[in-house]
Scaffold this motif. Structure first.
Motif, PDB file in Angstrom:
ATOM      1  N   SER A 194      26.978  42.506  41.169  1.00  0.00           N
ATOM      2  CA  SER A 194      28.249  42.004  41.685  1.00  0.00           C
ATOM      3  C   SER A 194      29.044  41.303  40.593  1.00  0.00           C
ATOM      4  O   SER A 194      30.266  41.482  40.480  1.00  0.00           O
ATOM      5  CB  SER A 194      28.002  41.037  42.857  1.00  0.00           C
ATOM      6  N   GLU A 200      32.746  42.507  39.229  1.00  0.00           N
ATOM      7  CA  GLU A 200      33.909  41.625  39.236  1.00  0.00           C
ATOM      8  C   GLU A 200      34.488  41.467  37.838  1.00  0.00           C
ATOM      9  O   GLU A 200      35.713  41.462  37.651  1.00  0.00           O
ATOM     10  CB  GLU A 200      33.509  40.258  39.797  1.00  0.00           C
ATOM     11  N   GLU A 217      38.213  46.615  50.680  1.00  0.00           N
ATOM     12  CA  GLU A 217      36.898  46.355  51.274  1.00  0.00           C
ATOM     13  C   GLU A 217      36.778  44.991  51.951  1.00  0.00           C
ATOM     14  O   GLU A 217      36.401  44.930  53.128  1.00  0.00           O
ATOM     15  CB  GLU A 217      35.815  46.494  50.199  1.00  0.00           C
ATOM     16  N   PRO A 218      37.084  43.885  51.274  1.00  0.00           N
ATOM     17  CA  PRO A 218      36.919  42.586  51.952  1.00  0.00           C
ATOM     18  C   PRO A 218      37.805  42.442  53.183  1.00  0.00           C
ATOM     19  O   PRO A 218      37.389  41.867  54.183  1.00  0.00           O
ATOM     20  CB  PRO A 218      37.303  41.576  50.862  1.00  0.00           C
ATOM     21  N   THR A 277      41.006  41.445  45.410  1.00  0.00           N
ATOM     22  CA  THR A 277      41.176  42.887  45.535  1.00  0.00           C
ATOM     23  C   THR A 277      42.648  43.248  45.691  1.00  0.00           C
ATOM     24  O   THR A 277      43.484  42.411  46.009  1.00  0.00           O
ATOM     25  CB  THR A 277      40.392  43.406  46.748  1.00  0.00           C
ATOM     26  N   ALA A 282      29.985  47.549  42.731  1.00  0.00           N
ATOM     27  CA  ALA A 282      28.756  46.789  42.492  1.00  0.00           C
ATOM     28  C   ALA A 282      27.527  47.605  42.894  1.00  0.00           C
ATOM     29  O   ALA A 282      26.507  47.590  42.193  1.00  0.00           O
ATOM     30  CB  ALA A 282      28.795  45.476  43.271  1.00  0.00           C
ATOM     31  N   GLY A 283      27.629  48.322  44.007  1.00  0.00           N
ATOM     32  CA  GLY A 283      26.513  49.168  44.412  1.00  0.00           C
ATOM     33  C   GLY A 283      26.227  50.260  43.406  1.00  0.00           C
ATOM     34  O   GLY A 283      25.057  50.574  43.116  1.00  0.00           O
ATOM     35  N   ARG A 340      32.744  46.105  46.239  1.00  0.00           N
ATOM     36  CA  ARG A 340      31.359  46.238  46.690  1.00  0.00           C
ATOM     37  C   ARG A 340      30.804  47.622  46.365  1.00  0.00           C
ATOM     38  O   ARG A 340      29.637  47.760  46.010  1.00  0.00           O
ATOM     39  CB  ARG A 340      31.280  45.979  48.199  1.00  0.00           C
ATOM     40  N   GLU A 341      31.643  48.620  46.505  1.00  0.00           N
ATOM     41  CA  GLU A 341      31.198  49.965  46.147  1.00  0.00           C
ATOM     42  C   GLU A 341      30.873  50.036  44.660  1.00  0.00           C
ATOM     43  O   GLU A 341      29.858  50.621  44.257  1.00  0.00           O
ATOM     44  CB  GLU A 341      32.277  50.978  46.502  1.00  0.00           C
ATOM     45  N   ARG A 370      37.699  48.390  45.982  1.00  0.00           N
ATOM     46  CA  ARG A 370      36.314  48.680  46.346  1.00  0.00           C
ATOM     47  C   ARG A 370      35.326  47.936  45.457  1.00  0.00           C
ATOM     48  O   ARG A 370      34.483  48.548  44.798  1.00  0.00           O
ATOM     49  CB  ARG A 370      36.058  50.177  46.257  1.00  0.00           C
ATOM     50  N   THR A 428      21.127  42.042  42.795  1.00  0.00           N
ATOM     51  CA  THR A 428      22.422  42.203  43.460  1.00  0.00           C
ATOM     52  C   THR A 428      23.460  41.277  42.848  1.00  0.00           C
ATOM     53  O   THR A 428      24.618  41.660  42.672  1.00  0.00           O
ATOM     54  CB  THR A 428      22.277  41.911  44.967  1.00  0.00           C
ATOM     55  N   HIS A 448      36.274  44.549  55.959  1.00  0.00           N
ATOM     56  CA  HIS A 448      35.074  43.920  56.514  1.00  0.00           C
ATOM     57  C   HIS A 448      35.441  42.801  57.486  1.00  0.00           C
ATOM     58  O   HIS A 448      34.857  42.694  58.576  1.00  0.00           O
ATOM     59  CB  HIS A 448      34.201  43.361  55.387  1.00  0.00           C
TER      60      HIS A 448
END
Length: 441
Positions: free
Chosen positions: A9, A13, A237-238, A95, A66-67, A63-64, A61, A5, A241
């Protein structure tokens, strides 16, 4: 965070911080790996895969992205050959808001959110409690909510009132970040310019009125659905959240243990399970607007079904109302079956104990408003309020307040205004009785 992970990530970035083309992505990933692209050959196919999935940089996005990076064949093959590097060059990439479908303020990252709310970033994270640490805290002093169980005949209900500091931030979120997002036209509860009266008026004079109730309207809305609404509104996203954590809450274990038992054990079990996970707390100023926004898709489906069936649909909070002509009298059960399926698909559940089918020869009531011929208040409701005011005049407001309201005076004024909106003459008489009360101030 696992090494895999962390790798995904860091790569995401780095790519977002670089230029969005093949060479730029390869250069950024090689730099974060602290190697040359020749030594890390899988960065080239990874850059191609990322550009194919994201023609434009998903700046809102990370996190998206990174996923996605973590599941690409290039990274999976690399991880299968050897463990990912332990030391990565991390790139701080704030972001950016990519789209704003509604007239909401631009909030690009968490620091800007803290600035918008006029709060220190560390305090914002503390109040949001994204990891729900306060849920198992031994002391109530560090909790951000106060709890009160209402023991109702149909089952208990939990009021979760945020403490002043959190409540003030939630009001800023409501006024500045949530109110500009429109709700569905069928929603009439907690909407400026709409009310229970506007929600009941479309059903006046109908041959049949069908009313149903959603079970645990606020508790049924989980944090993931709130996050989806905020992302659809364009918040990165951040930011989404942290806003989700600020407006949802998982009830403490000790509070759930004190839940009064109700007549339906299944209902109690469902409520306790919902309250144990982050949900919309009943008592937070942001919960009504967020509940309406989450229910937008439900309103859209129910409204479309009603129109196709020649039926009128409105919703006031958790009260759903359908009305139509004589043909609805024969199709009421079929309508309820279809509504139950739509409601379950949207993540809610009907409360069968509150389902009513009323025809024109019966008293048709929508959220307490009689709609047989015109919108009016049922006479028993008026008589009860008049009796309470008479008790206030005769014995004093403290003796008349048998339910222990926090602000009995404001409570009565609200009920009088409610009557006046439906029946001005009755409202005037009630207001005269209210003015005769010796309030002691």
């Amino acid at each position: 965070m696992s090494a895999e992970t962390a790798l995904a990530s860091a790569l995401a970035e780095a790519m977002l911080a670089g230029t969005w083309h093949r060479r730029g992505l390869i250069r950024a990933m090689s730099a974060t790996l602290n190697r040359t692209s020749r030594r890390v050959r899988w960065v080239r196919p990874l850059a191609v895969e990322v550009l194919a999935a994201y023609p434009h940089p998903p700046l809102d996005r990370p996190r998206e992205l990174a996923g996605f990076v973590g599941t690409t064949p290039a990274v999976q093959r690399a991880l299968g050959r050897r463990r990912p590097p332990k030391a990565l060059v991390r790139v701080a990439t704030p972001t950016t808001t990519v789209s704003r479908p509604f007239p909401t303020p631009r909030v690009d990252h968490v620091a800007q959110l803290a600035e918008f709310l006029a709060v220190d970033p560390d305090e914002l994270v503390l109040l949001a409690d994204p990891q729900s640490r306060a849920r198992r805290a031994p002391s109530r002093r560090i909790a951000h909510y106060r709890y009160h169980w209402l023991d109702k005949p149909a089952g208990a209900r939990l009021l979760e009132a945020p403490k002043p500091r959190l409540k003030a931030l939630q009001r800023k979120v409501l006024d500045g970040l949530l109110t500009p997002i429109p709700v569905h036209p069928a929603a009439h509860g907690f909407v400026p310019g709409r009310s229970a009266v506007t929600g009941a008026a479309p059903h006046v004079g109908a041959a049949v009125v069908v009313t149903v109730d959603l079970e645990h309207f606020f508790a049924a809305v989980r944090a993931g659905r709130v996050w989806g609404v905020l992302r659809a509104a364009g918040y990165p996203e951040p930011v989404a959240h942290l806003l989700t954590a600020l407006t949802t809450h998982a009830s403490p274990v000790a509070t759930l243990s004190a839940m009064p038992p109700g007549p339906d054990r299944g209902r109690d079990f469902r409520l306790r399970r919902r309250l144990a996970t982050p949900h919309l707390p009943q008592g937070a100023p942001t919960s009504p607007q967020l509940a309406n926004l989450v229910a937008f898709s439900l309103d859209r489906r129910l409204d479309a079904y009603a129109r196709a069936a020649g039926v009128t649909y409105t919703r006031y909070a958790d009260d759903l109302t359908f009305s139509g002509g004589p043909e609805l009298s024969r199709a009421a059960e079929a309508l309820l079956h279809a509504v139950d399926g739509i409601v379950r698909a949207a993540g809610y559940r009907l409360n069968p104990a509150k389902t009513r089918i009323r025809r024109s020869h019966e008293r048709q009531s929508v959220t307490g408003i009689v709609v047989n011929r015109h919108t009016t208040l049922a006479r028993p409701e008026y008589d009860r309020l008049r009796a309470v005011l008479h008790d206030c005049v005769t014995n004093g407001p403290e003796a008349a307040d048998r339910n222990g309201h926090d602000d009995f005076r404001a409570h009565l004024l609200g009920r009088i205004s409610w009557v006046a909106a439906l029946h001005p003459a009755r409202g005037a008489r009630l207001r005269a009785a209210f003015d005769a009360v010796a309030w002691g101030d």
